[in-house]
Design a protein around this motif. Structure first.
Motif, PDB file in Angstrom:
ATOM      1  N   UNK A  31       0.849  -1.194   0.000  1.00  0.00           N
ATOM      2  CA  UNK A  31       0.000   0.000   0.000  1.00  0.00           C
ATOM      3  C   UNK A  31       0.891   1.253   0.000  1.00  0.00           C
ATOM      4  N   UNK A  32       0.341   2.407  -0.349  1.00  0.00           N
ATOM      5  CA  UNK A  32       1.138   3.644  -0.314  1.00  0.00           C
ATOM      6  C   UNK A  32       1.677   3.911   1.092  1.00  0.00           C
ATOM      7  N   UNK A  33       2.891   4.416   1.146  1.00  0.00           N
ATOM      8  CA  UNK A  33       3.530   4.725   2.436  1.00  0.00           C
ATOM      9  C   UNK A  33       2.838   5.895   3.115  1.00  0.00           C
ATOM     10  N   UNK A  34       2.934   5.937   4.434  1.00  0.00           N
ATOM     11  CA  UNK A  34       2.407   7.053   5.223  1.00  0.00           C
ATOM     12  C   UNK A  34       3.605   7.704   5.904  1.00  0.00           C
ATOM     13  N   UNK A  35       3.693   9.021   5.839  1.00  0.00           N
ATOM     14  CA  UNK A  35       4.856   9.730   6.377  1.00  0.00           C
ATOM     15  C   UNK A  35       5.104   9.404   7.848  1.00  0.00           C
ATOM     16  N   UNK A  36       4.054   9.211   8.612  1.00  0.00           N
ATOM     17  CA  UNK A  36       4.203   8.941  10.050  1.00  0.00           C
ATOM     18  C   UNK A  36       4.881   7.589  10.313  1.00  0.00           C
ATOM     19  N   UNK A  37       4.665   6.618   9.436  1.00  0.00           N
ATOM     20  CA  UNK A  37       5.185   5.270   9.652  1.00  0.00           C
ATOM     21  C   UNK A  37       6.255   4.888   8.636  1.00  0.00           C
ATOM     22  N   UNK A  38       6.789   5.855   7.926  1.00  0.00           N
ATOM     23  CA  UNK A  38       7.757   5.619   6.863  1.00  0.00           C
ATOM     24  C   UNK A  38       8.810   4.607   7.271  1.00  0.00           C
ATOM     25  N   UNK A  39       9.124   3.601   6.511  1.00  0.00           N
ATOM     26  CA  UNK A  39       8.709   3.361   5.130  1.00  0.00           C
ATOM     27  C   UNK A  39       7.446   2.515   5.006  1.00  0.00           C
ATOM     28  N   UNK A  40       6.703   2.378   6.078  1.00  0.00           N
ATOM     29  CA  UNK A  40       5.513   1.538   6.070  1.00  0.00           C
ATOM     30  C   UNK A  40       4.253   2.380   5.893  1.00  0.00           C
ATOM     31  N   UNK A  41       3.116   1.693   5.733  1.00  0.00           N
ATOM     32  CA  UNK A  41       1.851   2.403   5.553  1.00  0.00           C
ATOM     33  C   UNK A  41       1.105   2.571   6.871  1.00  0.00           C
ATOM     34  N   UNK A  42       1.443   1.752   7.871  1.00  0.00           N
ATOM     35  CA  UNK A  42       0.689   1.784   9.128  1.00  0.00           C
ATOM     36  C   UNK A  42       1.538   1.225  10.271  1.00  0.00           C
ATOM     37  N   UNK A  43       1.057   1.428  11.475  1.00  0.00           N
ATOM     38  CA  UNK A  43       1.704   0.868  12.668  1.00  0.00           C
ATOM     39  C   UNK A  43       1.724  -0.655  12.566  1.00  0.00           C
ATOM     40  N   UNK A  44       0.640  -1.236  12.039  1.00  0.00           N
ATOM     41  CA  UNK A  44       0.540  -2.692  11.917  1.00  0.00           C
ATOM     42  C   UNK A  44       1.687  -3.253  11.074  1.00  0.00           C
ATOM     43  N   UNK A  45       1.934  -2.666   9.918  1.00  0.00           N
ATOM     44  CA  UNK A  45       3.008  -3.162   9.053  1.00  0.00           C
ATOM     45  C   UNK A  45       4.380  -2.932   9.693  1.00  0.00           C
ATOM     46  N   UNK A  46       4.551  -1.807  10.387  1.00  0.00           N
ATOM     47  CA  UNK A  46       5.813  -1.554  11.088  1.00  0.00           C
ATOM     48  C   UNK A  46       6.028  -2.615  12.166  1.00  0.00           C
TER      49      UNK A  46
END
Length: 64
Positions: A12-27
């Motif tokens: 999914x597209x990255x989110x600046x807050x969780x870069x390089x991930x899209x969400x806390x879940x993926x991080x």
């Protein structure tokens, strides 16, 4: 493999807050992979006997 700008876990597209991930879940999923040893750098095999010998001698550990 995820395209540039995509989460390396789900794509999914990255989110600046969780870069390089899209969400806390993926991080968190990525962290679990590291902690379980799923990611590893290649290297020479280690002989368990060598490790036991270093522990009994104190090895190069400056804390001993």
């Amino acid at each position: 493999m995820a395209e540039a700008g995509a989460c390396p876990i789900c794509g999914q597209p990255r989110h600046a807050r969780f870069r390089p991930f899209c969400s806390r879940r993926c991080a968190d999923l990525d962290l679990v992979k590291w902690l379980k040893g799923d990611y590893a750098a290649p290297g020479e095999p280690v002989d368990e006997g060598d490790l036991a010998g270093e522990r009994s001698r104190g090895g190069d550990d400056p804390r001993r």
